[in-house]
Design a protein around this motif. Structure first.
Motif, PDB file in Angstrom:
ATOM      1  N   ILE A  89       0.837  -1.206   0.000  1.00  0.00           N
ATOM      2  CA  ILE A  89       0.000   0.000   0.000  1.00  0.00           C
ATOM      3  C   ILE A  89       0.870   1.254   0.000  1.00  0.00           C
ATOM      4  O   ILE A  89       0.609   2.218  -0.741  1.00  0.00           O
ATOM      5  N   ALA A  90       1.927   1.247   0.795  1.00  0.00           N
ATOM      6  CA  ALA A  90       2.825   2.402   0.858  1.00  0.00           C
ATOM      7  C   ALA A  90       3.534   2.621  -0.474  1.00  0.00           C
ATOM      8  O   ALA A  90       3.715   3.769  -0.919  1.00  0.00           O
ATOM      9  N   MET A  91       3.908   1.519  -1.137  1.00  0.00           N
ATOM     10  CA  MET A  91       4.582   1.644  -2.435  1.00  0.00           C
ATOM     11  C   MET A  91       3.641   2.209  -3.489  1.00  0.00           C
ATOM     12  O   MET A  91       4.046   3.051  -4.312  1.00  0.00           O
ATOM     13  N   LEU A  92       2.380   1.784  -3.476  1.00  0.00           N
ATOM     14  CA  LEU A  92       1.383   2.337  -4.410  1.00  0.00           C
ATOM     15  C   LEU A  92       1.160   3.826  -4.135  1.00  0.00           C
ATOM     16  O   LEU A  92       0.998   4.613  -5.084  1.00  0.00           O
ATOM     17  N   HIS A 103      14.035  -0.461  -6.092  1.00  0.00           N
ATOM     18  CA  HIS A 103      14.022  -1.771  -6.750  1.00  0.00           C
ATOM     19  C   HIS A 103      14.350  -2.916  -5.799  1.00  0.00           C
ATOM     20  O   HIS A 103      13.791  -4.017  -5.918  1.00  0.00           O
ATOM     21  N   SER A 104      15.240  -2.685  -4.862  1.00  0.00           N
ATOM     22  CA  SER A 104      15.592  -3.764  -3.929  1.00  0.00           C
ATOM     23  C   SER A 104      14.411  -4.105  -3.027  1.00  0.00           C
ATOM     24  O   SER A 104      14.139  -5.290  -2.759  1.00  0.00           O
ATOM     25  N   ARG A 105      13.690  -3.082  -2.568  1.00  0.00           N
ATOM     26  CA  ARG A 105      12.524  -3.342  -1.714  1.00  0.00           C
ATOM     27  C   ARG A 105      11.407  -3.982  -2.529  1.00  0.00           C
ATOM     28  O   ARG A 105      10.713  -4.891  -2.045  1.00  0.00           O
ATOM     29  N   GLU A 111       9.188 -11.280  -4.287  1.00  0.00           N
ATOM     30  CA  GLU A 111       9.747 -12.609  -4.010  1.00  0.00           C
ATOM     31  C   GLU A 111       9.059 -13.247  -2.813  1.00  0.00           C
ATOM     32  O   GLU A 111       8.872 -14.471  -2.776  1.00  0.00           O
ATOM     33  N   ASN A 112       8.685 -12.434  -1.823  1.00  0.00           N
ATOM     34  CA  ASN A 112       7.935 -12.972  -0.688  1.00  0.00           C
ATOM     35  C   ASN A 112       6.579 -13.519  -1.114  1.00  0.00           C
ATOM     36  O   ASN A 112       5.999 -14.367  -0.427  1.00  0.00           O
ATOM     37  N   LEU A 113       6.080 -13.028  -2.234  1.00  0.00           N
ATOM     38  CA  LEU A 113       4.801 -13.519  -2.768  1.00  0.00           C
ATOM     39  C   LEU A 113       5.003 -14.668  -3.760  1.00  0.00           C
ATOM     40  O   LEU A 113       4.042 -15.137  -4.369  1.00  0.00           O
ATOM     41  N   GLY A 114       6.237 -15.092  -3.931  1.00  0.00           N
ATOM     42  CA  GLY A 114       6.511 -16.210  -4.835  1.00  0.00           C
ATOM     43  C   GLY A 114       6.656 -15.805  -6.282  1.00  0.00           C
ATOM     44  O   GLY A 114       6.648 -16.658  -7.181  1.00  0.00           O
ATOM     45  N   LEU A 115       6.800 -14.505  -6.548  1.00  0.00           N
ATOM     46  CA  LEU A 115       6.960 -14.015  -7.930  1.00  0.00           C
ATOM     47  C   LEU A 115       8.449 -13.821  -8.176  1.00  0.00           C
ATOM     48  O   LEU A 115       9.006 -12.743  -7.945  1.00  0.00           O
ATOM     49  N   LYS A 155       7.826  -6.778 -13.090  1.00  0.00           N
ATOM     50  CA  LYS A 155       8.212  -7.779 -14.099  1.00  0.00           C
ATOM     51  C   LYS A 155       9.269  -7.224 -15.045  1.00  0.00           C
ATOM     52  O   LYS A 155      10.265  -7.893 -15.361  1.00  0.00           O
ATOM     53  N   CYS A 156       9.062  -5.985 -15.502  1.00  0.00           N
ATOM     54  CA  CYS A 156       9.979  -5.399 -16.481  1.00  0.00           C
ATOM     55  C   CYS A 156      11.311  -4.993 -15.868  1.00  0.00           C
ATOM     56  O   CYS A 156      12.367  -5.284 -16.426  1.00  0.00           O
ATOM     57  N   VAL A 157      11.264  -4.323 -14.716  1.00  0.00           N
ATOM     58  CA  VAL A 157      12.511  -3.774 -14.165  1.00  0.00           C
ATOM     59  C   VAL A 157      13.334  -4.825 -13.418  1.00  0.00           C
ATOM     60  O   VAL A 157      14.553  -4.697 -13.322  1.00  0.00           O
ATOM     61  N   LEU A 158      12.671  -5.865 -12.909  1.00  0.00           N
ATOM     62  CA  LEU A 158      13.396  -6.865 -12.120  1.00  0.00           C
ATOM     63  C   LEU A 158      13.823  -8.072 -12.936  1.00  0.00           C
ATOM     64  O   LEU A 158      14.904  -8.626 -12.737  1.00  0.00           O
ATOM     65  N   TYR A 159      12.958  -8.500 -13.860  1.00  0.00           N
ATOM     66  CA  TYR A 159      13.203  -9.776 -14.549  1.00  0.00           C
ATOM     67  C   TYR A 159      13.361  -9.649 -16.055  1.00  0.00           C
ATOM     68  O   TYR A 159      13.711 -10.629 -16.719  1.00  0.00           O
ATOM     69  N   GLY A 160      13.065  -8.485 -16.611  1.00  0.00           N
ATOM     70  CA  GLY A 160      13.268  -8.289 -18.044  1.00  0.00           C
ATOM     71  C   GLY A 160      12.303  -9.082 -18.876  1.00  0.00           C
ATOM     72  O   GLY A 160      11.183  -9.401 -18.464  1.00  0.00           O
ATOM     73  N   SER A 161      12.743  -9.443 -20.089  1.00  0.00           N
ATOM     74  CA  SER A 161      11.873 -10.119 -21.045  1.00  0.00           C
ATOM     75  C   SER A 161      11.544 -11.531 -20.590  1.00  0.00           C
ATOM     76  O   SER A 161      12.341 -12.187 -19.929  1.00  0.00           O
TER      77      SER A 161
END
Length: 590
Positions: A89-92, A103-105, A111-115, A155-161
């Motif tokens: 919520i704070a990030m939104l 990006h690190s946060r 990752e805590n959500l399994g993504l 998805k785009c900034v952390l994992y790319g294509s």
């Protein structure tokens, strides 16, 4: 007790199978729901006649234990999950204020959500999109749209294509091969209607297509030819709801025309819009400095997927300056070195062109139109050529651009070659573009000179509706050259009249009326030579659409007047013709 246990089971399945991000945001109400169900179970166990049921001692002890645990139950949330929810919520909130997330946060949260990779993020986005359809509360829908924006950015900034482009491409290709019900297609564009409206004649068209028709100076109904008493467009809400339901069943995105501010029919939130802008900015900046074609291909693939989602994304991508960069990857040299890169680049431009404002941006960007035409003529794959043809179709939706495109010999030649030699899906793309261009009289003449009638005659068995509709349009506007060229297609039109779909028979009847009226006795004689033609026409008069029946009646009258040696065009419009079938007398309107 059985019903309560089933409700508990269903709630657990919903939590297991749905969106992880939405589950996190709903953790408090979910905890309350589980607590309420536990209390209901506790009440039932309190009144359960344990002594009257023949239970073993072990089972009886279990009942007592479960009853005790249910009684002591309290709403419970894992503190770590609650902390994670507040972090999201704070990030939104920070994104709403146009503050780029750390990006690190962000990585820790997803990752805590399994993504943990691009594929799992894509699946999460699809789950969130499905969740929107399950919600009735507008605020919940808006919250989900914001979460989609956040996951897409991550998805785009952390994992790319995505590393699963091939499987994704197969899914998209199979979707394009889905047979769209005839009633859901616009009679003008032959595409799935996004915003069906009813005109004064009672016919239904897609709003965008009929608007272009009217703005081009026409005051008649395209299907019936009737003069429109007024040009008001009435939304066909019932049909639109049916189309939306069908799209959900087929897992096809359904975005109504004019809903530029909406995602899946929900108004985009400030957080979602800012997340989209951040995603686009990241991708365009990355593309502008890409050193290799492989790296560029991954970024353009993401832009292609993003441009397909909604109008806000299309606007953001174009405004970020992506179109001139995409043009670099349309050339034949790119296609020969990395075929998928050319496909992704032209498809991204196609997706961007859906937005009306982007049509102008594409047409005014140096090299963009020539690049699309080059792909159409010499693309490295049929998919690239087909999507280039679809881009031509999209751009030709603007009347001024239709004329400009129709004057380019390379466009007409490229569409003709694709319609003649390509696979079915690419042929359809080419034919739909040709049909749009044929709406201009000058371009119709150029199409006839380029051999359009011979081309559509060659594909009439494979794609009858598209081919016959083009024939109808071309013979109406293409002059005597078109009529002369259509002579060889008369027998094929007769076959469509007998065996085609309702729409195809309607267009075939209309085309034959025009050909016979303008072509004279020799052409009528060719039609009359078809075995059983009068019976075929009678069948259309009995079972065809309203317009098909009227055209078939006119066609029969032409044949009868030709057989009697009377000038087929010397008929007063108010006259009637009476004929006899069996013991019945039928009056045919002029």
């Amino acid at each position: 007790m059985y019903i309560v246990l089933q409700r508990i089971k269903t709630l657990m399945e919903d939590c297991s199978n749905g969106s992880k991000m939405w589950l996190l945001m709903q953790i408090q109400p979910l905890a309350n729901s589980f607590h309420e169900l536990t209390l209901e179970l506790s009440t039932l166990l309190d009144i359960f006649p344990v002594k009257e049921v023949d239970l073993s001692q072990d089972v009886e002890e279990l009942v007592v234990l479960v009853r005790k645990q249910c009684t002591q139950s309290k709403p419970l949330m894992d503190p770590r999950d609650d902390f994670l929810r507040r972090e999201v919520i704070a990030m939104l909130d920070r994104i709403k204020k146009e503050i780029v997330p750390d990006h690190s946060r962000l990585k820790q949260i997803v990752e805590n959500l399994g993504l943990r990779d691009s594929s799992s993020c894509r699946e999460e986005i699809e789950s969130l999109q499905e969740e929107i359809q399950n919600q009735t509360n507008e605020k919940s829908k808006a919250d989900i749209v914001s979460l989609i924006g956040l996951v897409r950015y991550a998805k785009c900034v952390l994992y790319g294509s995505s590393t699963t482009q091939k499987s994704d491409h197969r899914r998209q290709k199979s979707m394009s091969d889905i047979s769209i019900p005839a009633d859901f297609r616009c009679p003008i564009s032959l595409e799935l209607m996004r915003d069906p409206v009813v005109v004064a004649s009672g016919q239904t068209y897609d709003r965008e297509s009929i608007n272009h028709w009217i703005e081009s100076g026409h005051n008649t109904c395209p299907k019936t030819g009737q003069t429109l008493a007024h040009i008001s467009l009435i939304p066909n809400c019932a049909l639109r709801n049916l189309i939306a339901m069908w799209c959900r069943e087929q897992r096809i995105p359904f975005e109504t025309a004019g809903s530029n501010q909406k995602v899946n029919g929900v108004k985009a939130t400030k957080a979602a819009l800012e997340a989209t802008k951040m995603t686009v900015s990241f991708l365009v900046n990355k593309l502008s400095v890409s050193q290799s074609m492989e790296a560029a291909n991954g970024v353009i693939y993401e832009l292609r997927a993003l441009a397909k989602t909604d109008s806000d994304s299309r606007a953001c991508i174009a405004e970020a300056g992506a179109i001139p960069i995409l043009v670099r990857y349309l050339g034949s040299a790119v296609g020969s070195e990395l075929r998928n890169l050319q496909v992704n680049a032209v498809t991204t431009i196609l997706n961007l062109s859906i937005l009306e404002a982007n049509k102008t941006r594409i047409m005014e960007t140096d090299g963009a139109l020539n690049g699309v035409i080059e792909v159409l003529r010499s693309g490295a794959s049929w998919e690239a050529k087909g999507n280039a043809a679809a881009t031509i179709f999209s751009l030709s939706g603007v009347h001024a651009y239709r004329k400009r495109l129709g004057r380019k010999t390379r466009v007409i030649k490229g569409l003709m070659d694709l319609a003649k030699d390509g696979p079915s899906s690419s042929k359809r793309d080419a034919l739909v573009a040709i049909l749009n261009l044929a709406g201009d009289r000058e371009t119709s003449g150029r199409l006839v000179e380029g051999g359009v009638i011979e081309v559509v005659s060659g594909v009439i068995n494979e794609l009858p509706e598209e081919a016959v509709t083009i024939l109808e349009a071309v013979v109406k506007r293409g002059g005597m050259l078109a009529i002369a060229a259509a002579y060889s297609a008369i027998r094929k039109l007769g076959v469509i009249l007998r065996e085609g779909s309702d729409n195809a028979r309607e267009s075939a009847a209309a085309a034959l009326v025009t050909i016979c009226r303008k072509g004279g006795s020799e052409i009528v004689a060719e039609l009359a030579a078809i075995p059983g033609i009068e019976r075929i026409i009678w069948e259309v008069m009995g079972t065809g659409t309203v317009r098909a029946r009227r055209k078939a009646a006119t066609l029969l009258r032409i044949l009868r007047r030709w057989a009697a040696g009377v000038d087929i065009n010397a008929v007063d419009s108010s006259s009637m013709m009476t004929t006899t079938v069996g013991t019945s007398r039928i009056v045919l309107p002029a």
